[in-house]
Design a protein around this motif. Structure first.
Motif, short mmCIF file in Angstrom:
data_model
loop_
_atom_site.label_atom_id
_atom_site.label_comp_id
_atom_site.label_asym_id
_atom_site.label_seq_id
_atom_site.Cartn_x
_atom_site.Cartn_y
_atom_site.Cartn_z
N ALA A 106 0.84 -1.19 0.00
CA ALA A 106 0.00 0.00 0.00
C ALA A 106 0.88 1.24 0.00
O ALA A 106 2.00 1.22 0.50
N VAL A 107 0.34 2.32 -0.55
CA VAL A 107 1.02 3.61 -0.49
C VAL A 107 0.09 4.59 0.21
O VAL A 107 -1.12 4.58 -0.02
N GLU A 154 6.57 -1.16 7.30
CA GLU A 154 7.02 -0.11 6.38
C GLU A 154 8.18 -0.64 5.54
O GLU A 154 9.14 -1.19 6.05
N LEU A 155 8.06 -0.46 4.22
CA LEU A 155 9.11 -0.87 3.28
C LEU A 155 10.08 0.26 3.01
O LEU A 155 11.29 0.07 3.04
N GLU A 156 9.53 1.42 2.69
CA GLU A 156 10.35 2.59 2.40
C GLU A 156 9.47 3.83 2.40
O GLU A 156 8.25 3.75 2.41
N MET A 171 3.89 0.48 2.58
CA MET A 171 3.70 -0.51 3.64
C MET A 171 3.33 -1.83 2.98
O MET A 171 2.63 -1.85 1.97
N GLU A 172 3.81 -2.94 3.58
CA GLU A 172 3.47 -4.26 3.06
C GLU A 172 2.84 -5.09 4.17
O GLU A 172 3.28 -5.04 5.32
N GLU A 173 1.83 -5.86 3.78
CA GLU A 173 1.17 -6.74 4.74
C GLU A 173 2.17 -7.74 5.28
O GLU A 173 2.93 -8.35 4.52
N GLY A 174 2.19 -7.91 6.60
CA GLY A 174 3.10 -8.86 7.24
C GLY A 174 2.52 -10.26 7.26
O GLY A 174 1.56 -10.57 6.55
N ASP A 175 3.11 -11.11 8.09
CA ASP A 175 2.65 -12.49 8.20
C ASP A 175 1.21 -12.57 8.69
O ASP A 175 0.46 -13.46 8.32
N ASP A 176 0.83 -11.64 9.53
CA ASP A 176 -0.54 -11.54 10.04
C ASP A 176 -1.21 -10.42 9.25
O ASP A 176 -0.66 -9.33 9.10
N ALA A 177 -2.41 -10.67 8.73
CA ALA A 177 -3.09 -9.69 7.89
C ALA A 177 -3.34 -8.36 8.60
O ALA A 177 -3.55 -7.34 7.96
#
Length: 87
Positions: A8-9, A35-37, A24-30
Motif C-alpha cells: 500500500a502507499v 514499512e518498506l520505504e 507498507m506491506e502486509e506482514g505475516d498476520d493480515a
C-alpha cells in the motif's frame, strides 16, 4: 510465480506542509503492516507525494502486466488457507 505482494502507499504529513509518501506491506498476520520505504525528501503538495509514491510502487513490479510478486514460493502448494488434502 509467487503471489502478488500486498503493498500500500499512503501520504504522511509529520510537519504542516511537508508530505512524504510511504510504502507498507502486509506482514505475516493480515492485521500487521510493515514499512518498506518512504520518500527521502518532502513534497509541497499531498498530490505530488501520492503520485511519486505510486511511481515508486510500480518499481516493485519487474513486469507491469503481473505486478509485484513474492519470491521463493512453492507453486505446487495450495493457496493459503486451503488444507494440503484439498477441500
Amino acid at each position: 510465480m509467487g503471489h502478488i505482494r500486498r503493498i500500500a502507499v499512503h501520504v504522511d504529513e509529520p510537519d504542516p506542509g511537508h508530505f512524504y509518501w510511504v510504502h507498507m506491506e502486509e506482514g505475516d498476520d493480515a492485521s500487521q503492516w510493515v514499512e518498506l520505504e518512504s520518500a527521502d525528501e518532502p513534497y509541497d503538495l499531498w498530490i505530488e507525494a501520492l503520485q511519486a509514491g505510486m511511481r515508486a510502487l510500480v518499481g516493485y513490479a519487474p513486469d507491469e502486466r503481473i505486478g509485484p510478486r513474492a519470491e521463493g514460493e512453492d507453486e505446487d502448494l495450495p493457496p493459503i488457507g486451503i488444507p494440503l488434502g484439498g477441500s
